[in-house]
Design an enzyme around this catalytic site. Structure first.
Site, PDB file in Angstrom:
ATOM      1  N   HIS A 163       0.808  -1.223   0.000  1.00 26.90           N
ATOM      2  CA  HIS A 163       0.000   0.000   0.000  1.00 26.90           C
ATOM      3  C   HIS A 163       0.842   1.275   0.000  1.00 26.90           C
ATOM      4  O   HIS A 163       0.358   2.336   0.375  1.00 26.90           O
ATOM      5  CB  HIS A 163      -0.956  -0.006   1.209  1.00 26.90           C
ATOM      6  CG  HIS A 163      -2.030  -1.048   1.113  1.00 26.90           C
ATOM      7  ND1 HIS A 163      -2.855  -1.392   2.169  1.00 26.90           N
ATOM      8  CD2 HIS A 163      -2.433  -1.816   0.076  1.00 26.90           C
ATOM      9  CE1 HIS A 163      -3.702  -2.337   1.771  1.00 26.90           C
ATOM     10  NE2 HIS A 163      -3.458  -2.612   0.518  1.00 26.90           N
ATOM     11  N   ASN A 199      -3.452 -12.552  16.097  1.00 22.24           N
ATOM     12  CA  ASN A 199      -4.363 -11.410  16.221  1.00 22.24           C
ATOM     13  C   ASN A 199      -5.179 -11.604  17.498  1.00 22.24           C
ATOM     14  O   ASN A 199      -5.708 -12.685  17.719  1.00 22.24           O
ATOM     15  CB  ASN A 199      -5.300 -11.381  14.999  1.00 22.24           C
ATOM     16  CG  ASN A 199      -6.027 -10.055  14.839  1.00 22.24           C
ATOM     17  OD1 ASN A 199      -6.534  -9.500  15.813  1.00 22.24           O
ATOM     18  ND2 ASN A 199      -6.090  -9.560  13.624  1.00 22.24           N
TER      19      ASN A 199
END
Ligand code: OAD
Length: 245
Positions: A119, A213
């Site tokens: 990104h 996570n």
């Protein structure tokens, strides 16, 4: 943090490991994630609505200022134990790729070398018309700076929603996902494509998928291992379990 023995062994034996990271890996460095609530000045804005070409067209100053705020925050942030453990892991595995959706540059600052930035990078800006990278720019008053060549507005060199990813980076990420024996998916909500498709490519090529996570994601059910704790605790424990001293 207890790491399953079977996972530690698989990592120690693996010739090829890939890692996909998201904003969660930098949370412990004080960089806010995208889908957590923002604080202070920016609390009233939804980051997902600021990170679009349309937002920049409508209000370039607002978007420029938001990125300037994040750029400053990132410059002050330090890589955390999770970033550092990934740099150590790279030194232990012969074929290693770190694919990141983050634009903060913290992986490289922690010592990672083979980093694929899907990104972009918040440290760079580019001309919004010509896409050329601009190394130096000055901000005068309240204006968004302009390209010295063509006069168009400058913008951060990051990928916004509705924009395509840099083709070379995407290709490198897909190749690494298809080639790896183990894919660690760290600190990402696994909702934003095409990055979110990488675990499926890895899995269909036979890789073991490990999610790191504290919260469940759409990927959790498909993962072979789910380690529900912060990356800054799990990643050093994983490296220590794979190569005990
Ligand atoms: P998100 O903000 O969507 O998700 C962050 C994830 O990190 C969540 O799943 C959290 O549970 C997890 N998390 C939080 N703290 C953590 C910790 N200490 N250790 C590990 N995990 C933790 O961020 P991304 O998935 O990176 O794109 O978002 C993907 C993309 O959407 C971003 O690159 C950005 C955004 O819009 C663009 O700007 C194009």
């Amino acid at each position: 943090m207890t790491i399953p023995q079977s996972l530690a062994g698989a990592i120690a034996r693996a010739r090829s490991v890939a890692v996909l990271t998201g904003a969660g890996v930098s949370a412990e460095s004080g960089v806010p994630t995208f889908r957590d609530a923002q604080t202070g000045l920016w609390a009233q804005f939804d980051p997902q609505k600021l990170a679009t070409p349309d937002a920049f067209r409508r209000n370039p100053k607002l978007v420029w200022d938001w990125y300037a705020w994040r750029r400053k925050l990132v410059a002050k942030a330090e890589p955390n134990a999770g970033h550092r453990a990934l740099a150590v892991l790279e030194g232990r595995v012969s074929d290693f790729a770190l694919i990141t959706q983050n634009v903060d540059g913290l992986h490289r600052r922690a010592g990672s070398r083979n980093v694929v930035e899907l990104h972009g990078n918040i440290g760079r800006v580019k001309c919004s018309r010509e896409n050329t990278i601009v190394e130096h720019w000055t901000e005068v008053g309240d204006e968004v700076p302009r390209c010295a060549g063509c006069g168009a507005l400058l913008r951060p060199d990051v990928v916004w929603f509705e924009e395509t990813l840099p083709p070379d980076a995407l290709q490198a990420a897909e190749d690494a996902a298809r080639r790896c024996q183990i894919l660690l998916v760290v600190g990402t909500s696994a909702e934003v494509y095409p990055a979110a498709a990488l675990p499926a490519y890895a899995k269909s090529a036979g890789a073991t998928i490990v999610e790191i996570n504290p919260n469940p994601t759409p990927l959790s059910d498909a993962a072979d291992y789910v380690l529900r704790a912060p990356a800054g605790a799990v990643l050093p424990a994983l490296v220590a379990a794979a190569w005990p001293v």
